[in-house]
Design an enzyme around this catalytic site. Sequence first.
Site, PDB file in Angstrom:
ATOM      1  N   HIS A 117      -1.668  -3.298   2.550  1.00  0.00           N
ATOM      2  CA  HIS A 117      -0.957  -4.507   2.113  1.00  0.00           C
ATOM      3  C   HIS A 117      -0.389  -4.318   0.701  1.00  0.00           C
ATOM      4  O   HIS A 117       0.773  -4.634   0.445  1.00  0.00           O
ATOM      5  CB  HIS A 117      -1.932  -5.696   2.157  1.00  0.00           C
ATOM      6  CG  HIS A 117      -1.402  -6.931   1.529  1.00  0.00           C
ATOM      7  ND1 HIS A 117      -0.794  -7.939   2.247  1.00  0.00           N
ATOM      8  CD2 HIS A 117      -1.351  -7.326   0.222  1.00  0.00           C
ATOM      9  CE1 HIS A 117      -0.411  -8.893   1.413  1.00  0.00           C
ATOM     10  NE2 HIS A 117      -0.738  -8.548   0.177  1.00  0.00           N
ATOM     11  N   GLU A 118      -1.212  -3.773  -0.186  1.00  0.00           N
ATOM     12  CA  GLU A 118      -0.759  -3.578  -1.574  1.00  0.00           C
ATOM     13  C   GLU A 118       0.394  -2.564  -1.635  1.00  0.00           C
ATOM     14  O   GLU A 118       1.348  -2.755  -2.391  1.00  0.00           O
ATOM     15  CB  GLU A 118      -1.917  -3.124  -2.465  1.00  0.00           C
ATOM     16  CG  GLU A 118      -3.073  -4.132  -2.575  1.00  0.00           C
ATOM     17  CD  GLU A 118      -2.641  -5.511  -3.073  1.00  0.00           C
ATOM     18  OE1 GLU A 118      -1.670  -5.592  -3.842  1.00  0.00           O
ATOM     19  OE2 GLU A 118      -3.266  -6.512  -2.674  1.00  0.00           O
TER      20      GLU A 118
ATOM     21  N   HIS B 205       3.713  -4.060  -0.942  1.00  0.00           N
ATOM     22  CA  HIS B 205       4.415  -4.697  -2.071  1.00  0.00           C
ATOM     23  C   HIS B 205       5.272  -3.683  -2.842  1.00  0.00           C
ATOM     24  O   HIS B 205       6.319  -4.040  -3.375  1.00  0.00           O
ATOM     25  CB  HIS B 205       3.414  -5.341  -3.037  1.00  0.00           C
ATOM     26  CG  HIS B 205       2.849  -6.646  -2.546  1.00  0.00           C
ATOM     27  ND1 HIS B 205       3.649  -7.696  -2.137  1.00  0.00           N
ATOM     28  CD2 HIS B 205       1.568  -7.068  -2.411  1.00  0.00           C
ATOM     29  CE1 HIS B 205       2.872  -8.715  -1.780  1.00  0.00           C
ATOM     30  NE2 HIS B 205       1.615  -8.356  -1.923  1.00  0.00           N
TER      31      HIS B 205
ATOM     32  N   GLU C 204       4.199 -12.056   0.616  1.00  0.00           N
ATOM     33  CA  GLU C 204       2.858 -11.797   1.164  1.00  0.00           C
ATOM     34  C   GLU C 204       2.922 -11.544   2.669  1.00  0.00           C
ATOM     35  O   GLU C 204       2.290 -10.628   3.183  1.00  0.00           O
ATOM     36  CB  GLU C 204       1.916 -12.975   0.870  1.00  0.00           C
ATOM     37  CG  GLU C 204       1.610 -13.198  -0.601  1.00  0.00           C
ATOM     38  CD  GLU C 204       0.938 -12.008  -1.286  1.00  0.00           C
ATOM     39  OE1 GLU C 204       0.623 -11.015  -0.622  1.00  0.00           O
ATOM     40  OE2 GLU C 204       0.744 -12.081  -2.503  1.00  0.00           O
TER      41      GLU C 204
HETATM   42 ZN   LIG Z   1      -0.206  -9.411  -1.675  1.00  0.00          ZN
END
Ligand SMILES: [Zn+2]
Length: 284
Positions: free
Chosen positions: A132-133, A136, A191
């Site tokens: 997930h990171e 980004h 997100e």
């Molecule tokens: Zn995030």
Amino acid sequence: MNKFSILLVTAFFAVTFAPIQAQIKLDERALGALQNGLASFTFSDSDAAVLSKAGVKKLDSINKVAASNDPYTLRLNRVFGKHSNENGLQLNYKVYLTKEVNAFATADGSVRVFSGLMDIMDDNQLLAVIGHEIGHVANHDSRDAMKVAYRKAFVLEGLASQSSTIAKATDSQAGQIGNAIIDCSYSRKQESEADLYSYEFMKRHGYDVNAVAAAFTILAKLSEGNEANFLTKIMSSHPDPKDRAEKAQMRAQADGLYKPYVQKPFSNKATTQKKGGKGSKKKK
Ligand SMILES: [Zn+2]
């Protein structure tokens, strides 16, 4: 005044005032950027990389970084080491020894995982959060966050928008950038897109995609309990974990990959490696 004197005077003014004019031009550029709300302000991927590198360097200096032979580092090596060149992104990673439950990735490819997160996630869940990171970074959210941080730390102080300036970040500016990295909050859309990246990351590498929903479920439960204060930013910047767990589960169902997730045993303690032992064989 004769012709020669006029030439001389002209030359004198040209030499004397040229640097001042250059200075004014730079200030005007910064001022213009402010007036335009930075809409026309160019801030490249490499600017973001240089800036975040300075911020991460500062964070590394004020946090307790796990040594290369620390069990947390060894576990992260084993779990994440093979992904240090993920989808064209060159990544470097470290563990911060702290009870805080957090992780972040920055525009220069730095991934930092807090040991508090490693204490509650099994290997697949850890990969889901790191995925997930990284999302980004891949989606340029990290760059955009750096642009905002840059404006606060540099442009508002009247400094020009040049990489050479970024490279010379003062200690206090690096500190500001570091704080911005930790406190960074992304939009709901960013997100959701990073969640999708995480799911695709797990799927692409043949991991159990159900770990994505399971990781969010853990975070949701923690945020309701007494340990909520250790969650700090990962929760406030990651709203509605229940909702997001459901979305990840729906994705798995649509792909025909859904099955209830049971957290696998994991350990952050030094273990003696059994080679070829019974039941230690793992599919790659
Ligand atoms: Zn995030």
